[in-house]
Each structure stands twice: as structure tokens, then as C-alpha cells.
Scaffold this active site. Structure first.
Site, PDB file in Angstrom:
ATOM      1  N   ARG A 171      -5.517  -1.540  -1.386  1.00 33.24           N
ATOM      2  CA  ARG A 171      -5.055  -1.270  -0.018  1.00 33.24           C
ATOM      3  C   ARG A 171      -6.189  -0.727   0.843  1.00 33.24           C
ATOM      4  O   ARG A 171      -6.290  -1.067   2.028  1.00 33.24           O
ATOM      5  CB  ARG A 171      -3.865  -0.310  -0.020  1.00 33.24           C
ATOM      6  CG  ARG A 171      -2.600  -0.942  -0.579  1.00 33.24           C
ATOM      7  CD  ARG A 171      -1.439   0.018  -0.570  1.00 33.24           C
ATOM      8  NE  ARG A 171      -1.763   1.179  -1.394  1.00 33.24           N
ATOM      9  CZ  ARG A 171      -1.136   2.345  -1.322  1.00 33.24           C
ATOM     10  NH1 ARG A 171      -0.150   2.524  -0.465  1.00 33.24           N
ATOM     11  NH2 ARG A 171      -1.484   3.342  -2.113  1.00 33.24           N
ATOM     12  N   ASN A 216       2.398  -0.914  -1.035  1.00 30.83           N
ATOM     13  CA  ASN A 216       2.708  -1.372  -2.384  1.00 30.83           C
ATOM     14  C   ASN A 216       4.200  -1.663  -2.477  1.00 30.83           C
ATOM     15  O   ASN A 216       5.009  -0.928  -1.913  1.00 30.83           O
ATOM     16  CB  ASN A 216       2.359  -0.297  -3.421  1.00 30.83           C
ATOM     17  CG  ASN A 216       0.872  -0.181  -3.660  1.00 30.83           C
ATOM     18  OD1 ASN A 216       0.118  -1.115  -3.439  1.00 30.83           O
ATOM     19  ND2 ASN A 216       0.447   0.975  -4.132  1.00 30.83           N
TER      20      ASN A 216
END
Length: 92
Positions: free
Chosen positions: A21, A39
Site C-alpha cells: 500500500r 486491504n
């Protein structure tokens, strides 16, 4: 100037608990892509972003990576209408 589009992207592979990320956020900042990344419970990562069509193609290429910790196996993009996002943020 091209019209901006909103795209929802699901990235599958070894993409959680590996700094992926953060990589997405850095690429997004460099390309001026707005939106958020999170997520999912199934182990994949969801990206919702707004950018121009050509930039989306480049963004997708730059997030399709393989490193020692990160292995992107599949990127699925669904295009939608534009929305206003100020930055690329990480959702918890």
C-alpha cells in the site's frame, strides 16, 4: 485535457503485510492520482482512484510489481464515473 475517470481496482497476489500500500501511495503521488487504497479480508488490495485514462494505464503498470516481499498476480480494473479525491490515502 482528457476527462478524468474513477476506477476501482482489485489487486491479487502476495500484496498484504509487505509494504505494497505504501508503494501504491508513492506511485499515486508521483502521477497525481487521487483516491484511497485498503486491504481486503480475502488478502487482496482494493484501490479506488481518480485520474485520466492514460495515467491510469501507467499507474496500473507501475503497481504491477514483483519483489522479494510483493508478488502481484492479477490486477482487475472496473471503470466508473469521476469523483473528487484530494490525495491517495491508506484506509485501515
Amino acid at each position: 485535457m482528457m476527462n478524468k475517470i474513477k476506477a476501482e481496482t482489485i489487486v491479487r497476489g502476495k500484496v498484504q503485510k509487505a509494504g505494497y500500500r505504501d508503494h501504491i501511495q508513492e506511485v499515486a503521488r508521483n502521477l497525481d492520482v487521487k483516491g484511497f487504497v485498503e486491504n481486503l479480508k480475502n488478502g487482496s488490495v482494493k484501490i479506488t482512484c481518480e485520474t485520466e485514462e492514460d495515467t491510469l494505464k501507467k499507474f496500473t503498470q507501475l503497481i504491477s510489481i514483483r519483489t522479494d516481499l510483493i508478488v502481484v498476480e492479477n490486477v482487475e480494473i472496473i471503470k466508473k464515473q469521476p469523483a473528487q479525491q484530494a490525495n491517495m490515502n491508506i484506509l485501515t
